[in-house]
Write a protein that holds these residues in place. Structure first.
Motif, PDB file in Angstrom:
ATOM      1  N   ALA A 108       8.727  -3.664  -3.803  1.00  0.00           N
ATOM      2  CA  ALA A 108       7.939  -3.615  -5.200  1.00  0.00           C
ATOM      3  C   ALA A 108       6.762  -4.286  -5.083  1.00  0.00           C
ATOM      4  CB  ALA A 108       8.690  -3.710  -6.263  1.00  0.00           C
ATOM      5  N   TRP A 109       6.907  -5.792  -4.630  1.00  0.00           N
ATOM      6  CA  TRP A 109       5.776  -6.546  -4.631  1.00  0.00           C
ATOM      7  C   TRP A 109       5.033  -6.057  -3.476  1.00  0.00           C
ATOM      8  CZ3 TRP A 109       4.504  -9.261  -0.101  1.00  0.00           C
ATOM      9  CH2 TRP A 109       3.417 -10.177  -0.168  1.00  0.00           C
ATOM     10  N   GLY A 110       5.256  -5.642  -2.271  1.00  0.00           N
ATOM     11  CA  GLY A 110       4.667  -5.170  -1.110  1.00  0.00           C
ATOM     12  C   GLY A 110       3.657  -4.217  -1.489  1.00  0.00           C
ATOM     13  N   GLU A 111       4.145  -3.185  -2.178  1.00  0.00           N
ATOM     14  CA  GLU A 111       3.214  -2.007  -2.814  1.00  0.00           C
ATOM     15  C   GLU A 111       2.126  -2.460  -3.594  1.00  0.00           C
ATOM     16  OE1 GLU A 111       6.763   1.479  -2.569  1.00  0.00           O
ATOM     17  OE2 GLU A 111       6.126   0.285  -4.502  1.00  0.00           O
ATOM     18  N   TRP A 112       2.363  -3.471  -4.574  1.00  0.00           N
ATOM     19  CA  TRP A 112       1.491  -4.116  -4.968  1.00  0.00           C
ATOM     20  C   TRP A 112       0.446  -4.862  -4.511  1.00  0.00           C
ATOM     21  CZ3 TRP A 112       0.278  -9.301  -5.631  1.00  0.00           C
ATOM     22  CH2 TRP A 112      -0.746  -9.675  -6.481  1.00  0.00           C
ATOM     23  N   PHE A 113       1.027  -5.509  -3.652  1.00  0.00           N
ATOM     24  CA  PHE A 113       0.114  -6.498  -2.699  1.00  0.00           C
ATOM     25  C   PHE A 113      -0.709  -5.671  -1.561  1.00  0.00           C
ATOM     26  CE2 PHE A 113      -0.624  -8.781   1.318  1.00  0.00           C
ATOM     27  CZ  PHE A 113      -1.434  -9.779   0.810  1.00  0.00           C
ATOM     28  N   GLU A 122       2.489 -16.764  -2.433  1.00  0.00           N
ATOM     29  CA  GLU A 122       2.462 -15.438  -3.039  1.00  0.00           C
ATOM     30  C   GLU A 122       3.649 -14.645  -2.449  1.00  0.00           C
ATOM     31  OE1 GLU A 122       1.892 -12.130  -5.091  1.00  0.00           O
ATOM     32  OE2 GLU A 122       0.581 -13.861  -5.260  1.00  0.00           O
ATOM     33  N   LEU A 123       4.224 -14.652  -1.418  1.00  0.00           N
ATOM     34  CA  LEU A 123       5.416 -13.892  -0.886  1.00  0.00           C
ATOM     35  C   LEU A 123       6.500 -14.469  -1.589  1.00  0.00           C
ATOM     36  CD1 LEU A 123       4.562 -14.277   3.023  1.00  0.00           C
ATOM     37  CD2 LEU A 123       4.956 -12.187   1.872  1.00  0.00           C
ATOM     38  N   ARG A 124       6.801 -15.512  -1.688  1.00  0.00           N
ATOM     39  CA  ARG A 124       7.739 -16.371  -2.454  1.00  0.00           C
ATOM     40  C   ARG A 124       7.805 -16.104  -4.082  1.00  0.00           C
ATOM     41  NH1 ARG A 124       7.941 -21.960   0.959  1.00  0.00           N
ATOM     42  NH2 ARG A 124       9.135 -21.157   2.673  1.00  0.00           N
ATOM     43  N   PRO A 132      -3.423   0.426   3.520  1.00  0.00           N
ATOM     44  CA  PRO A 132      -3.117   1.872   3.449  1.00  0.00           C
ATOM     45  C   PRO A 132      -1.426   1.749   2.573  1.00  0.00           C
ATOM     46  CG  PRO A 132      -3.801   1.592   5.519  1.00  0.00           C
ATOM     47  CD  PRO A 132      -4.083   0.336   4.955  1.00  0.00           C
ATOM     48  N   PRO A 133      -1.267   2.433   1.665  1.00  0.00           N
ATOM     49  CA  PRO A 133       0.094   2.587   1.168  1.00  0.00           C
ATOM     50  C   PRO A 133       1.303   2.709   2.260  1.00  0.00           C
ATOM     51  CG  PRO A 133      -1.518   3.899  -0.292  1.00  0.00           C
ATOM     52  CD  PRO A 133      -2.187   3.681   1.059  1.00  0.00           C
ATOM     53  N   ALA A 134       1.065   3.327   3.268  1.00  0.00           N
ATOM     54  CA  ALA A 134       1.892   3.805   4.171  1.00  0.00           C
ATOM     55  C   ALA A 134       2.555   2.510   4.988  1.00  0.00           C
ATOM     56  CB  ALA A 134       1.502   4.794   5.190  1.00  0.00           C
ATOM     57  N   ASP A 135       1.600   1.510   4.943  1.00  0.00           N
ATOM     58  CA  ASP A 135       1.791   0.093   5.625  1.00  0.00           C
ATOM     59  C   ASP A 135       3.102  -0.369   4.998  1.00  0.00           C
ATOM     60  OD1 ASP A 135      -0.217   0.443   7.220  1.00  0.00           O
ATOM     61  OD2 ASP A 135      -1.523  -1.100   6.739  1.00  0.00           O
ATOM     62  N   ILE A 136       3.588  -0.016   3.990  1.00  0.00           N
ATOM     63  CA  ILE A 136       4.793  -0.836   3.207  1.00  0.00           C
ATOM     64  C   ILE A 136       5.956  -0.934   4.331  1.00  0.00           C
ATOM     65  CG2 ILE A 136       5.618   1.513   2.009  1.00  0.00           C
ATOM     66  CD1 ILE A 136       5.886  -2.228   0.921  1.00  0.00           C
TER      67      ILE A 136
END
Length: 214
Positions: free
Chosen positions: A21-26, A74-76, A33-37
């Protein structure tokens, strides 16, 4: 009152879902690109990749000028912010407590972030205590961290169970300390020949059911 020794990430709290969820927001924030998740989740490796290495990889891939230290924070902090307590997990812990078990969290990680997840989600209302490896000075699967959890709870280890998703840290730790264990498989197959879980399930509710029935 026997001990129920519980892992935190991907056992009591959905760390994988929180990171996604955080990764999609970031990725949306930086225009990636969203696919990079899928790349990001794979690189994270369920949190096992060092945060500094992960930050460097992100900065390199997207040519970001964000200082590494800020991206590590930010990651944490991002994962903590997106972490939620599943009501079914809370219910399972309440059932275990009502049945006479003492739920205690035993987790590897830093005090700052693991405790933040425990408190911010309200998980602290459903467990008797927690032991975090940074503070304990010893990490799972070392038997000493489980012994420390028992000491903190003022309960014997004998008669307790270990529940977790990590083959090495949780199930290996249970084997090392001589306790039965429940493995949350998360879609994986067991492959370690050195030891094996007592039972394998797909959810914490199922794990609690095994323990109460065992």
């Amino acid at each position: 009152m026997p001990l129920l020794l519980l892992n935190l990430d991907n056992t009591l709290l959905d760390r994988a879902g929180s990171f996604r969820a955080w990764g999609e927001w970031f990725l949306a924030e930086i225009g990636a690109p969203p696919a990079d998740i899928d790349w990001l989740v794979s690189l994270d490796a369920d949190g096992l990749t060092d945060r500094w290495d992960l930050a460097d990889a992100i900065r390199d891939r997207y040519a970001l000028r964000i200082p590494a230290i800020d991206l590590v924070d930010e990651l944490r902090d991002g994962v903590v912010a997106y972490t939620r307590l599943d009501p079914l997990v809370a219910c399972a812990l309440r059932i275990a407590d009502d049945a006479g078990w003492m739920p205690v969290v035993v987790t590897n990680g830093t005090v700052q972030y693991q405790e933040a997840k425990i408190r911010n989600t309200g998980l602290d209302r459903y467990v008797a205590d927690w032991v975090i490896s940074e503070e304990a000075g010893v990490s799972k699967p070392n038997p000493r961290i489980f012994a420390l959890a028992a000491q903190r709870a003022r309960m014997p280890l004998r008669g307790g169970w270990v529940v977790g998703d990590s083959p090495e840290s949780d199930i290996g730790g249970a084997a090392a300390v001589g306790l039965p264990s429940v493995w949350l498989h998360r879609g994986r197959s067991w492959s370690d020949a050195r030891f094996a879980p007592t039972r394998t399930v797909d959810s914490l509710i199922a794990a609690v059911s095994v323990v109460l029935g065992g």
